[in-house]
Design a protein around this motif. Structure first.
Motif, PDB file in Angstrom:
ATOM      1  N   ILE A 108       0.666  -1.527   0.272  1.00 30.98           N
ATOM      2  CA  ILE A 108       0.188   0.002  -0.029  1.00 30.98           C
ATOM      3  C   ILE A 108       0.555   1.352  -0.432  1.00 30.98           C
ATOM      4  O   ILE A 108       0.533   2.100  -0.881  1.00 30.98           O
ATOM      5  N   TRP A 131       1.186   6.467  -6.979  1.00 30.07           N
ATOM      6  CA  TRP A 131       0.813   7.275  -6.960  1.00 30.07           C
ATOM      7  C   TRP A 131       1.234   8.782  -6.425  1.00 30.07           C
ATOM      8  O   TRP A 131       0.729   9.580  -7.331  1.00 30.07           O
ATOM      9  N   GLN A 132       1.693   9.083  -5.603  1.00 28.81           N
ATOM     10  CA  GLN A 132       2.041  10.806  -5.407  1.00 28.81           C
ATOM     11  C   GLN A 132       3.048  11.502  -6.376  1.00 28.81           C
ATOM     12  O   GLN A 132       2.896  12.314  -6.670  1.00 28.81           O
ATOM     13  N   SER A 143      -6.085  -0.523   2.641  1.00 29.94           N
ATOM     14  CA  SER A 143      -5.951   0.709   2.256  1.00 29.94           C
ATOM     15  C   SER A 143      -6.974   1.069   2.536  1.00 29.94           C
ATOM     16  O   SER A 143      -6.083   3.060   2.609  1.00 29.94           O
ATOM     17  N   TRP A 174       1.386   4.255  -2.964  1.00 30.40           N
ATOM     18  CA  TRP A 174       0.625   5.232  -2.655  1.00 30.40           C
ATOM     19  C   TRP A 174       1.741   6.124  -3.282  1.00 30.40           C
ATOM     20  O   TRP A 174       1.547   7.192  -3.449  1.00 30.40           O
ATOM     21  N   ALA A 203      -3.328   8.871   5.796  1.00 29.19           N
ATOM     22  CA  ALA A 203      -2.006   9.290   5.126  1.00 29.19           C
ATOM     23  C   ALA A 203      -2.888  10.578   4.253  1.00 29.19           C
ATOM     24  O   ALA A 203      -2.275  12.058   3.963  1.00 29.19           O
ATOM     25  N   ASP A 204      -4.492  10.720   3.445  1.00 29.48           N
ATOM     26  CA  ASP A 204      -4.645  11.523   3.590  1.00 29.48           C
ATOM     27  C   ASP A 204      -6.265  11.908   3.666  1.00 29.48           C
ATOM     28  O   ASP A 204      -6.823  12.694   3.776  1.00 29.48           O
ATOM     29  N   TRP A 246      -5.044   3.042   5.501  1.00 32.47           N
ATOM     30  CA  TRP A 246      -3.723   3.961   4.845  1.00 32.47           C
ATOM     31  C   TRP A 246      -4.223   5.329   4.070  1.00 32.47           C
ATOM     32  O   TRP A 246      -3.847   6.467   5.093  1.00 32.47           O
ATOM     33  N   GLY A 247      -5.399   5.540   3.515  1.00 32.37           N
ATOM     34  CA  GLY A 247      -6.300   6.606   3.124  1.00 32.37           C
ATOM     35  C   GLY A 247      -7.445   7.207   4.590  1.00 32.37           C
ATOM     36  O   GLY A 247      -6.685   8.837   4.404  1.00 32.37           O
TER      37      GLY A 247
END
Length: 111
Positions: A18, A25-26, A74, A22, A81-82, A77-78
């Motif tokens: 993950i 993605w970043q 996930s 990520w 992190a987000d 993590w979201g």
């Protein structure tokens, strides 16, 4: 002890996969550059190595079970992190996936 080791390996694998996805993605979507993408690719490779350390020797079983860990991980993590805010259906779906993972990996086998 074997189950505890297996669960720990799933957690480490989730961090690598993950986290690696990520980072890629970043690097691409958030325009952070090739260093982020490269770090993501390395982390994804590390995930593949960690997955091979599972005590069960069945590739299909390991990857199928890991799918449940990936879904739940996930979402977590979201959140971390987000700032993602899961709704009750996200949480219920993740719990169902984890229950499926437990059945696939640790259900009784008539061997």
């Amino acid at each position: 002890m074997v189950v505890a080791r297996s669960i720990a390996l799933f957690a480490v694998a989730a961090l690598f996969e993950i986290g690696g996805a990520w980072l890629v993605w970043q690097g691409i979507r958030e325009h952070r550059g090739w260093v982020w993408i490269g770090a993501g690719v390395i982390a994804l490779g590390a995930y593949g190595v960690v997955a091979t350390l599972q005590p069960d020797g069945e590739f299909g079983r390991i990857l199928a079970a890991y799918g449940g860990v990936f879904v739940a991980g996930s979402i977590v993590w979201g959140m971390v992190a987000d700032g993602y805010r899961p709704d009750r259906w996200d949480v219920l779906g993740a719990l169902i996936c984890l229950a499926g993972m437990a059945l696939i990996m640790y259900g009784p086998r008539g061997r």
